[in-house]
Design an enzyme around this catalytic site. Structure first.
Site, PDB file in Angstrom:
ATOM      1  N   PRO A 125       0.909  -1.450   0.716  1.00  0.00           N
ATOM      2  CA  PRO A 125      -0.234   0.128   0.159  1.00  0.00           C
ATOM      3  C   PRO A 125       0.898   1.413  -0.506  1.00  0.00           C
ATOM      4  O   PRO A 125       0.155   1.999  -0.529  1.00  0.00           O
ATOM      5  CB  PRO A 125      -0.353   0.209   1.627  1.00  0.00           C
ATOM      6  CG  PRO A 125      -1.008  -1.379   1.446  1.00  0.00           C
ATOM      7  CD  PRO A 125       0.621  -2.419   1.359  1.00  0.00           C
ATOM      8  N   GLU A 171       0.612  -8.493   8.080  1.00  0.00           N
ATOM      9  CA  GLU A 171       0.652  -6.764   8.903  1.00  0.00           C
ATOM     10  C   GLU A 171       1.721  -6.023   7.922  1.00  0.00           C
ATOM     11  O   GLU A 171       1.250  -5.060   7.231  1.00  0.00           O
ATOM     12  CB  GLU A 171       1.512  -6.383  10.506  1.00  0.00           C
ATOM     13  CG  GLU A 171       1.193  -5.007  11.275  1.00  0.00           C
ATOM     14  CD  GLU A 171      -0.161  -4.721  10.796  1.00  0.00           C
ATOM     15  OE1 GLU A 171      -0.369  -3.087  10.318  1.00  0.00           O
ATOM     16  OE2 GLU A 171      -1.466  -5.167  10.608  1.00  0.00           O
ATOM     17  N   ARG A 190      -0.277  -7.486 -21.724  1.00  0.00           N
ATOM     18  CA  ARG A 190      -1.002  -7.184 -22.875  1.00  0.00           C
ATOM     19  C   ARG A 190      -0.079  -6.356 -23.838  1.00  0.00           C
ATOM     20  O   ARG A 190      -0.648  -6.173 -25.088  1.00  0.00           O
ATOM     21  CB  ARG A 190      -2.770  -7.152 -22.706  1.00  0.00           C
ATOM     22  CG  ARG A 190      -2.901  -5.303 -21.551  1.00  0.00           C
ATOM     23  CD  ARG A 190      -3.482  -5.326 -20.675  1.00  0.00           C
ATOM     24  NE  ARG A 190      -4.944  -5.296 -22.075  1.00  0.00           N
ATOM     25  CZ  ARG A 190      -5.457  -4.231 -22.962  1.00  0.00           C
ATOM     26  NH1 ARG A 190      -5.087  -3.047 -22.837  1.00  0.00           N
ATOM     27  NH2 ARG A 190      -6.101  -3.752 -23.692  1.00  0.00           N
ATOM     28  N   ASP A 229      -5.795   2.527 -25.920  1.00  0.00           N
ATOM     29  CA  ASP A 229      -6.677   2.160 -24.334  1.00  0.00           C
ATOM     30  C   ASP A 229      -6.839   3.580 -23.937  1.00  0.00           C
ATOM     31  O   ASP A 229      -6.566   4.490 -24.084  1.00  0.00           O
ATOM     32  CB  ASP A 229      -6.000   1.349 -23.816  1.00  0.00           C
ATOM     33  CG  ASP A 229      -5.999  -0.084 -24.217  1.00  0.00           C
ATOM     34  OD1 ASP A 229      -7.377  -0.549 -24.700  1.00  0.00           O
ATOM     35  OD2 ASP A 229      -5.574  -1.245 -24.384  1.00  0.00           O
TER      36      ASP A 229
END
Length: 247
Positions: free
Chosen positions: A89, A116, A154, A169
């Site tokens: 994160p 954690e 991709r 895209d």
């Protein structure tokens, strides 16, 4: 490209890698992968890979030994050190530009954590990149790694059937993609814009660029601030702003 994924739950990944575009890319020999369960490298007699944090606190922390040894086993015979990516994160927010950068590499190593967090020595001395796919917390890094890998694979040459697909895209151009329509031209009274049926490719291209700018303005204004706009784009943008002010 070869991709190594360090994970405690390889079964989470196998289904995704053997489906859809990722499966087709493997069949074309565009990339290969290995799933590495770093629990197999633990020197603990119970094969533990986590422990309580020094200083106290909630949760368990992944210990450095199994992960360092797993990465060492992957990289020891390679002449070029691969990119070692930590999914966490606190990492760099992931975007299309990063996907394009990673797609140029020959070897990627992903570390997927649980619990954690990681012992900080993994972050400081082992990895080359830290990536976050958003400002939220998942149970583990596998889902994030799969999202990143899909977005990278991709982009590899000849993976997509239409070579124009990836460059057009959303985010590849720096803006959101224009709307798409297909047959029938009239569905329950909802009609495809006439310009798309005109056969005039110049007008179609101009319409798509305008709609892309409009959609980006309406949904992600910050992306426009990061771009250098043409005179035509600026005039269109003024129109969109004028309409928005009248609402």
């Amino acid at each position: 490209m070869h991709i190594d994924i360090l994970t405690l739950f390889p079964q989470m990944i196998e289904g995704v890698f053997n489906s859809s575009i990722l499966k087709k890319a493997q069949d074309k020999n565009k990339f290969s992968y290995d799933l590495v369960n770093f629990r197999d490298f633990s020197t603990n007699k119970h094969y533990k890979v986590d422990d309580y944090p020094y200083g106290g606190g909630a949760g368990m922390v992944l210990t450095p030994q199994p992960i360092f040894d797993a990465v060492d086993s992957i990289t020891k015979n390679k002449s070029v050190k691969p990119r070692v990516i930590l999914m966490c994160p606190q990492g760099e927010p992931y975007n299309q530009k990063k996907a394009e950068e990673l797609a140029e590499e020959e070897n990627l190593v992903f570390i997927c954590g649980h619990y954690e967090g990681y012992d900080e020595r993994i972050r400081e001395h082992l990895v080359t990149d830290e990536i976050s796919i958003g400002d939220y917390v998942l149970t583990g890094g596998e889902l994030g790694a799969m999202a990143v890998i899909d977005s990278v694979v991709r982009l590899l040459p000849d993976v997509l059937g239409n070579q124009e697909s990836a460059p057009e895209d959303s985010f590849s151009t720096g803006m959101l993609e224009h709307p798409h329509y297909t047959r029938p031209a009239d569905f329950r009274g909802m009609k495809v814009p006439d310009v798309l049926l005109s056969g005039d490719h110049a007008k179609i291209d101009a319409w798509r660029k305008g709609e892309s700018l409009k959609r980006t303005f309406e949904r992600r204004k910050e992306l426009i601030d990061e771009r250098t706009l043409s005179d035509i784009d600026c005039k269109l943008l003024d129109k969109f702003k004028s309409r928005a002010d009248k609402k």
